[in-house]
Design an enzyme around this catalytic site. Sequence first.
Site, mmCIF file in Angstrom:
data_model
loop_
_atom_site.group_PDB
_atom_site.id
_atom_site.type_symbol
_atom_site.label_atom_id
_atom_site.label_comp_id
_atom_site.label_asym_id
_atom_site.label_seq_id
_atom_site.Cartn_x
_atom_site.Cartn_y
_atom_site.Cartn_z
ATOM 1 N N ASN A 1 -15.401 36.424 49.884
ATOM 2 C CA ASN A 1 -15.891 37.537 50.718
ATOM 3 C C ASN A 1 -16.527 36.979 51.991
ATOM 4 O O ASN A 1 -16.243 37.430 53.104
ATOM 5 C CB ASN A 1 -16.945 38.366 49.973
ATOM 6 C CG ASN A 1 -16.449 38.862 48.636
ATOM 7 O OD1 ASN A 1 -15.253 38.927 48.424
ATOM 8 N ND2 ASN A 1 -17.358 39.207 47.744
ATOM 9 N N ASP A 2 -17.390 36.001 51.810
ATOM 10 C CA ASP A 2 -18.040 35.414 52.984
ATOM 11 C C ASP A 2 -17.134 34.431 53.701
ATOM 12 O O ASP A 2 -17.156 34.349 54.921
ATOM 13 C CB ASP A 2 -19.353 34.728 52.573
ATOM 14 C CG ASP A 2 -20.469 35.744 52.460
ATOM 15 O OD1 ASP A 2 -20.595 36.569 53.383
ATOM 16 O OD2 ASP A 2 -21.179 35.733 51.445
ATOM 17 N N CYS B 1 -15.001 33.403 43.202
ATOM 18 C CA CYS B 1 -15.784 34.516 42.673
ATOM 19 C C CYS B 1 -15.901 35.660 43.681
ATOM 20 O O CYS B 1 -16.664 36.595 43.465
ATOM 21 C CB CYS B 1 -17.161 34.051 42.201
ATOM 22 S SG CYS B 1 -18.170 33.364 43.522
ATOM 23 N N HIS C 1 -23.873 55.860 48.356
ATOM 24 C CA HIS C 1 -24.317 56.364 47.060
ATOM 25 C C HIS C 1 -23.243 57.178 46.365
ATOM 26 O O HIS C 1 -23.062 57.075 45.161
ATOM 27 C CB HIS C 1 -25.574 57.208 47.249
ATOM 28 C CG HIS C 1 -26.731 56.396 47.716
ATOM 29 N ND1 HIS C 1 -27.838 56.948 48.296
ATOM 30 C CD2 HIS C 1 -26.936 55.069 47.686
ATOM 31 C CE1 HIS C 1 -28.681 55.986 48.595
ATOM 32 N NE2 HIS C 1 -28.152 54.835 48.247
ATOM 33 N N GLU D 1 -18.557 29.030 51.062
ATOM 34 C CA GLU D 1 -18.437 30.340 51.703
ATOM 35 C C GLU D 1 -18.408 30.223 53.215
ATOM 36 O O GLU D 1 -18.214 31.197 53.921
ATOM 37 C CB GLU D 1 -19.635 31.219 51.344
ATOM 38 C CG GLU D 1 -19.952 31.268 49.884
ATOM 39 C CD GLU D 1 -21.024 32.288 49.565
ATOM 40 O OE1 GLU D 1 -20.676 33.462 49.418
ATOM 41 O OE2 GLU D 1 -22.199 31.901 49.477
#
Length: 576
Positions: A460-461, A508, A195, A437
């Site tokens: 990312n994956d 992406c 956070h 991915e």
Amino acid sequence: MPFTLHGLPVSQGIAIGHVHLVSHALLEVNHYHISPKHIADEVARLEDALATVQGELIGLKAATTAGQGHSEVGAFVDLQLMMLADPMLVEAARGLVENRRYNAEWALVAQMELLVEQFRQIEDPYLRERQADVVQVVERLVKVLLGQPGHLPPRRRDGLGTIVVAHDLSPADTIGFRDHNIAGFVTDVGGPTSHTAIVARSLSIPAVVGLHHIRDLVQDDELLIVDGTRGVVIVGPDEDIVEEYRLRRAELELERSKLKRLRDTPPTTLDGEEIALLANIEGPKDMAQVKAVNADGIGLYRTEFLFIGRDTLPDEDEQYEAYRSVLKALPGKPVTIRTFDVGADKALNGAHARFEPNPALGLRAVRYSLAEPKMFLTQLRALLRASVHGKLRIMVPMLAHAHEIDQTLALVDKAKAELRAEKVKFDEGVQIGGMIEVPAAALALGMFVRRLSFLSIGTNDLIQYTLAIDRSDEAVVHLYDPLHPAVLKLIGGTLSTGARFGLPVSVCGEMAGDPAYTLLLLGMGLRNFSMHPGHILEIKQQVLRADLGELAPRVQRILKMDEQARVREAVERLAG
Ligand code: PEP
Ligand code: MG
């Protein structure tokens, strides 16, 4: 002697200022038994503290929602208010005061420890992270009980700001510091999705988290430099270092203002190739930023954010409204909306939550959607209905098998047939694409190329699954390397197969928004980049400097290398 600490860079920029140590109230709590005749007074103390904290949080929420761009903060405050109302927290602590005669602080901390232990056992990383909210809300209560609420540092006369150094900060604390000339945030715990990180980014304040023991290594008022771009903190820098960072900060500011001038420059390479720079979004709230940088469209709308953090799924109309508003905001530009990628670190709440031994390899993304065909059909209907409002492309995440796309296409046909029967209009030619991915998909691309209209590489994956490292696990983050030769082979193969079949391919994942990889990706043949809108102008600057004719043969040589260190050096030299 100055020394340097390394943590996770979560909010960009450089801050130079003096340390303000935020005490960890929970460590300073006394434990004692109260006499029976004081029980009622102790319960009243607890209830007064509860009312004070509730009032503070409501005030904070009003202050932040009145401003703009802090909707995430509002959501965190809501979460903390919910925790205050939960019978397992304050009410249970009250029970400890009444039945075991604990003092109020002890009762709260004891109950908090119990809850934290329960959260710790949860497999799901998102829910597990919520233990931090329990700790933060109890910390607020304890601070009020100890009579030290909202202790804020004074403004400094030497023109330097204040750097808040804490074990952890709640978003409410972070916002509370907003008007006090705070230059930076530094914390022991947290990750890029903590956070503090999210709030620091929304306030544009440099921040480094995950420093483990910085609270023990610095003193109040000590001089500190926070480099939120590189994740570096320098403690006790001398004049020369301060001067160097002042210069770097001025350069960064100048860069940023120069970049803004590129907004309307078309992203074309030196040799005249047009590149598309698209935006990744999580919902309609991001569209202002997309327009501010004049993105060429949306390359990834992560629709699962419509679901996360709530107990009920949004119905067809609610989804339709969200998709329609994004399409209407970008007339004539492609808007790629990804079907839900729930599961792994984006799990659902409530009845939809389930225990999984290994969430990243479990019922995630298209697998989840196909296991919940009613939910999937609702989404496809909402998407098709929205398709009349713009240039929609539907994208399916995490494909590994041909039958996953066959089943998806069958559901799309079913949704279309239903809408036709209901005489509801939709775009008959809406394109369906898929995300590459999983290494299996990149290696056996033919079956997807034949069935789809476009592809997008989710690096990312793809990196996570190729290198077998959990992208949300801080302990293996150092092994996450986009330049691993295996990763580059998979990306390169996908790009060249796409080109051979005339299928557009984009990237992406985060790699597309990192200027360190732009020239490499251009040289590999990438023409469509999709990224957080905040990176678009920086990437455009790289595109404008690129000469593809010169890059392509150099990149071909890099793709033949099989030593990571050599790849890295060669990629760095591309910019030289
Ligand atoms: C990716 O995996 O690269 C991607 C863009 O999808 P997400 O980050 O949402 O998993
Ligand atoms: Mg992904």
